[in-house]
Design a protein around this motif. Structure first.
Motif, PDB file in Angstrom:
ATOM      1  N   ALA A 122       0.868  -1.181   0.000  1.00 19.41           N
ATOM      2  CA  ALA A 122       0.000   0.000   0.000  1.00 19.41           C
ATOM      3  C   ALA A 122       0.901   1.226   0.000  1.00 19.41           C
ATOM      4  CB  ALA A 122      -0.856  -0.017   1.261  1.00 19.41           C
ATOM      5  N   VAL A 145      -5.385   4.040   6.518  1.00 21.17           N
ATOM      6  CA  VAL A 145      -5.230   3.270   7.762  1.00 21.17           C
ATOM      7  C   VAL A 145      -4.095   3.902   8.570  1.00 21.17           C
ATOM      8  CG1 VAL A 145      -4.903   0.963   8.747  1.00 21.17           C
ATOM      9  CG2 VAL A 145      -5.949   1.218   6.479  1.00 21.17           C
ATOM     10  N   SER A 151       3.519  -1.255  17.277  1.00 16.91           N
ATOM     11  CA  SER A 151       2.340  -1.833  17.933  1.00 16.91           C
ATOM     12  C   SER A 151       2.055  -3.140  17.228  1.00 16.91           C
ATOM     13  CB  SER A 151       1.126  -0.919  17.794  1.00 16.91           C
ATOM     14  OG  SER A 151       0.594  -0.970  16.485  1.00 16.91           O
ATOM     15  N   SER A 153      -1.138  -6.573  16.957  1.00 14.73           N
ATOM     16  CA  SER A 153      -2.509  -7.023  17.210  1.00 14.73           C
ATOM     17  C   SER A 153      -3.499  -5.855  17.139  1.00 14.73           C
ATOM     18  CB  SER A 153      -2.610  -7.744  18.558  1.00 14.73           C
ATOM     19  OG  SER A 153      -1.774  -8.877  18.554  1.00 14.73           O
ATOM     20  N   LYS A 155      -3.334  -2.785  17.994  1.00 12.63           N
ATOM     21  CA  LYS A 155      -3.393  -1.765  19.046  1.00 12.63           C
ATOM     22  C   LYS A 155      -3.051  -0.388  18.471  1.00 12.63           C
ATOM     23  CE  LYS A 155      -2.475  -5.034  22.742  1.00 12.63           C
ATOM     24  NZ  LYS A 155      -1.823  -6.220  22.176  1.00 12.63           N
ATOM     25  N   GLU A 187      -1.368   4.592   5.851  1.00  9.61           N
ATOM     26  CA  GLU A 187      -1.340   3.703   4.689  1.00  9.61           C
ATOM     27  C   GLU A 187      -2.590   3.866   3.829  1.00  9.61           C
ATOM     28  OE1 GLU A 187      -0.738  -0.513   5.280  1.00  9.61           O
ATOM     29  OE2 GLU A 187       0.784  -0.129   6.795  1.00  9.61           O
ATOM     30  N   PHE A 189      -5.677   2.613   1.974  1.00  7.16           N
ATOM     31  CA  PHE A 189      -6.581   1.517   2.322  1.00  7.16           C
ATOM     32  C   PHE A 189      -6.700   0.588   1.115  1.00  7.16           C
ATOM     33  CE2 PHE A 189     -10.599  -0.649   2.732  1.00  7.16           C
ATOM     34  CZ  PHE A 189     -10.643  -0.977   4.077  1.00  7.16           C
ATOM     35  N   PHE A 192      -8.839  -5.308  -0.476  1.00  6.59           N
ATOM     36  CA  PHE A 192      -8.484  -6.671  -0.871  1.00  6.59           C
ATOM     37  C   PHE A 192      -9.693  -7.605  -0.810  1.00  6.59           C
ATOM     38  CE2 PHE A 192      -7.135  -6.009   3.593  1.00  6.59           C
ATOM     39  CZ  PHE A 192      -7.964  -6.908   4.234  1.00  6.59           C
ATOM     40  N   HIS A 215      -7.390 -15.452   6.796  1.00  6.14           N
ATOM     41  CA  HIS A 215      -7.878 -14.936   8.081  1.00  6.14           C
ATOM     42  C   HIS A 215      -8.753 -13.719   7.935  1.00  6.14           C
ATOM     43  CE1 HIS A 215      -4.344 -12.117   8.114  1.00  6.14           C
ATOM     44  NE2 HIS A 215      -3.677 -13.170   7.694  1.00  6.14           N
ATOM     45  N   ASP A 221      -7.035  -6.915  14.596  1.00  6.05           N
ATOM     46  CA  ASP A 221      -6.618  -8.144  15.284  1.00  6.05           C
ATOM     47  C   ASP A 221      -7.403  -9.311  14.701  1.00  6.05           C
ATOM     48  OD1 ASP A 221      -5.151  -9.618  17.083  1.00  6.05           O
ATOM     49  OD2 ASP A 221      -6.526  -9.266  18.755  1.00  6.05           O
ATOM     50  N   PHE A 261      -2.014  -9.306   1.207  1.00  5.70           N
ATOM     51  CA  PHE A 261      -3.401  -8.986   0.823  1.00  5.70           C
ATOM     52  C   PHE A 261      -3.616  -9.505  -0.590  1.00  5.70           C
ATOM     53  CE2 PHE A 261      -2.872  -4.791   3.410  1.00  5.70           C
ATOM     54  CZ  PHE A 261      -3.145  -5.457   4.589  1.00  5.70           C
ATOM     55  N   SER A 270       2.114  -6.980   3.126  1.00  5.97           N
ATOM     56  CA  SER A 270       1.664  -6.087   4.199  1.00  5.97           C
ATOM     57  C   SER A 270       2.735  -5.959   5.287  1.00  5.97           C
ATOM     58  CB  SER A 270       0.353  -6.605   4.789  1.00  5.97           C
ATOM     59  OG  SER A 270       0.017  -5.872   5.944  1.00  5.97           O
ATOM     60  N   GLU A 271       3.081  -7.083   5.916  1.00  3.70           N
ATOM     61  CA  GLU A 271       4.160  -7.057   6.912  1.00  3.70           C
ATOM     62  C   GLU A 271       4.642  -8.473   7.154  1.00  3.70           C
ATOM     63  OE1 GLU A 271       3.014  -5.624  10.776  1.00  3.70           O
ATOM     64  OE2 GLU A 271       1.396  -7.052  10.942  1.00  3.70           O
TER      65      GLU A 271
HETATM   66  N1  ATP Z   1      -3.416  -0.655   4.250  1.00  7.74           N
HETATM   67  C1  ATP Z   1      -4.401  -1.448   4.643  1.00  7.74           C
HETATM   68  N2  ATP Z   1      -5.517  -1.580   3.891  1.00  7.74           N
HETATM   69  C2  ATP Z   1      -6.541  -2.358   4.292  1.00  7.74           C
HETATM   70  N3  ATP Z   1      -6.550  -3.054   5.430  1.00  7.74           N
HETATM   71  C3  ATP Z   1      -5.466  -2.984   6.220  1.00  7.74           C
HETATM   72  C4  ATP Z   1      -4.334  -2.175   5.870  1.00  7.74           C
HETATM   73  N4  ATP Z   1      -3.406  -2.296   6.828  1.00  7.74           N
HETATM   74  C5  ATP Z   1      -3.929  -3.142   7.742  1.00  7.74           C
HETATM   75  N5  ATP Z   1      -5.158  -3.555   7.384  1.00  7.74           N
HETATM   76  C6  ATP Z   1      -6.008  -4.507   8.123  1.00  7.74           C
HETATM   77  O1  ATP Z   1      -5.656  -4.488   9.489  1.00  7.74           O
HETATM   78  C7  ATP Z   1      -5.048  -5.737   9.865  1.00  7.74           C
HETATM   79  C8  ATP Z   1      -3.939  -5.505  10.877  1.00  7.74           C
HETATM   80  O2  ATP Z   1      -2.927  -4.719  10.293  1.00  7.74           O
HETATM   81  P1  ATP Z   1      -1.410  -4.994  10.619  1.00  7.74           P
HETATM   82  O3  ATP Z   1      -1.099  -6.405  10.340  1.00  7.74           O
HETATM   83  O4  ATP Z   1      -0.601  -3.963   9.937  1.00  7.74           O
HETATM   84  O5  ATP Z   1      -1.454  -4.716  12.193  1.00  7.74           O
HETATM   85  P2  ATP Z   1      -0.684  -5.360  13.377  1.00  7.74           P
HETATM   86  O6  ATP Z   1      -1.036  -4.535  14.551  1.00  7.74           O
HETATM   87  O7  ATP Z   1       0.742  -5.499  13.005  1.00  7.74           O
HETATM   88  O8  ATP Z   1      -1.299  -6.768  13.563  1.00  7.74           O
HETATM   89  P3  ATP Z   1      -0.552  -8.139  13.939  1.00  7.74           P
HETATM   90  O9  ATP Z   1       0.499  -7.821  14.934  1.00  7.74           O
HETATM   91  O10 ATP Z   1      -1.680  -8.934  14.536  1.00  7.74           O
HETATM   92  O11 ATP Z   1      -0.072  -8.707  12.660  1.00  7.74           O
HETATM   93  C9  ATP Z   1      -4.578  -6.365   8.566  1.00  7.74           C
HETATM   94  O12 ATP Z   1      -4.438  -7.752   8.699  1.00  7.74           O
HETATM   95  C10 ATP Z   1      -5.719  -5.928   7.638  1.00  7.74           C
HETATM   96  O13 ATP Z   1      -6.869  -6.707   7.834  1.00  7.74           O
END
Ligand code: ATP
Ligand code: GAR
Ligand code: MG
Length: 386
Positions: A122, A145, A151, A153, A155, A187, A189, A192, A215, A221, A261, A270-271
């Protein structure tokens, strides 16, 4: 006395608890560390320490005292610069201190993936102050987003749909991060169709992939995961290519949770977690070797001849609805009456709103059926204040 290797786990949540159990199955000596007492992995480790893991001196103190053969990060919020120093001094950090440092905050890993490796992500901007944040969000556009750079989950994460919501999203991010540091990522949005975790293991005999885990996330989360997730051949190829590129770059041995995604015409990175992934809890019932068993085997330098999916499966976490000090979980007996179902209770000492405290795991002939079973089991489970 049996002589063995010593593993020091930094972070002792539900994922670490399973790592410790697997490590002990191979006879290792285990030490669990976290920021609070009675953390899940502490309940099964040989010894434990309660320290502020973001404090470099405290991390060093425990490492120097214990002299572990392996330092295994379990959470992102650790003083990773100190891990880099400890690695230079000869300690082994899993998978590498650089991987722990780069994935500790969203900026390191996002810039590496997007700017260095040119993986599709993104669009994003970073901001330190409210003014920068407003400018960045307007540039990215709405919805966008917002996440604190450190952070997990979900948070501190929120979706900002218009200019009117900017202030609220900024406040959510400031309150939800693991450290009190104003920096956030904004980010684009991504709309997906589905999202997956591609568990990727780097072991002595090469890189291997688990079947994709689908998932669903709510408020950042995960609330449901299943394996396998249906993907086209082209999507699988693209996903594995991305996972190989990022894990090769991070290096070392161990399991990685590569989050992707799946959009209509594209797979987005994504990460990545350089450690077991929460959505991968499902592998406790689906694979010959769970993600935890794979992690332990890989980090010890043992071979992984094959990863076999024994059955489709699904997981549904139980999340606390209120913040309490004394609680129990009711309905376990009823949940276990659902076919092919197991429950894992984490034993976290206190709850917070949205904190994961247990998980229902089911198998069945299809992922859909397993999702239905895990859903039925979750319905029976309830957190009760006592
Ligand atoms: N840019 C985006 N566009 C759409 N949805 C997003 C985006 N970024 C995050 N999300 C949604 O939010 C969720 C959590 O985002 P992300 O994985 O970045 O957070 P996290 O806090 O690192 O979560 P975790 O530690 O559980 O992996 C993603 O799995 C997705 O469903
Ligand atoms: N998405 C990352 C993830 O699921 N991490 C898992 O949650 C724990 C923290 O939980 P807590 O915040 O309830 O203490 C971590 O220790 C890890 O096991
Ligand atoms: Mg994530």
């Amino acid at each position: 006395m049996y002589q063995t290797k010593k593993v020091l786990l930094l972070g002792s949540g539900e994922l670490g608890k399973e790592v410790i159990i697997e490590a002990q199955r191979l006879g290792l000596e285990t030490i669990a560390v976290d920021r609070y007492e009675h953390a899940p992995a502490m309940q099964v480790a040989h010894r434990s320490y309660c320290v502020d893991m973001l404090n470099p001196d405290k991390v060093r103190e425990v490492v120097e005292k214990e002299q572990p053969d392996l330092i295994v990060p379990e959470i992102e919020a650790i003083a990773t610069s100190e891990l880099v120093k400890l690695e230079e001094e000869g300690f082994r950090v899993i998978p590498t201190a650089r991987a722990a440092k780069l994935t500790m905050d969203r900026e390191g890993i996002r810039r590496l993936a997007s700017e260095t490796l040119k993986l599709p992500t993104a669009q994003y901007k970073f901001a330190d102050t409210y003014e920068e944040f407003v400018l960045g969000a307007k540039e990215i556009g709405f919805p966008c987003v917002i996440k604190p750079i450190m952070s997990s989950s979900g948070k501190g994460q929120s979706v900002c749909r218009s200019e009117e919501e900017l202030e609220e999203c900024w406040n959510i991010a400031m309150e939800g991060g693991r450290v009190q540091n104003g920096r956030v990522i904004i980010e684009e949005f991504i709309r997906f169709e589905s999202e997956i975790t591609l568990l990727t293991v780097r072991a002595v005999n090469g890189t291997m992939f688990c079947a994709p885990i689908g998932h669903i996330q709510k408020d950042g989360d995960y609330i449901e995961s299943w394996q396998p997730h249906h993907m086209t051949e082209a999507q699988i190829e693209e996903a594995e290519k991305i996972a190989k590129a990022i894990t090769d770059e991070l290096g070392g041995y161990g399991i990685f949770g590569v989050e992707l995604f799946l959009a209509e015409d594209k797979v987005y990175f994504s990460e990545v977690s350089p450690r077991p992934h929460d959505t991968g809890l499902v592998t406790l019932v689906t694979q010959n070797l769970s993600e935890f068993a794979l992690h332990v085997r890989a980090i010890l330098g043992f071979p992984i001849p094959e990863i076999t999916q024994l059955s489709p499966g699904a997981s549904r976490p139980l999340k606390a609805k209120t913040e309490v000090n004394d609680y129990t979980i009711t309905g376990i007996e009823e949940a276990l009456a659902v076919p092919n179902t197991q429950v894992r209770v984490f034993g976290k000492p206190v709850t917070k709103v949205g904190r994961r405290i247990a998980v229902a795991l089911s198998t069945a002939e299809t992922a859909e059926q397993a999702r239905d079973y895990a859903g039925q089991a979750l319905e029976k489970l309830q957190m009760k204040e006592v």
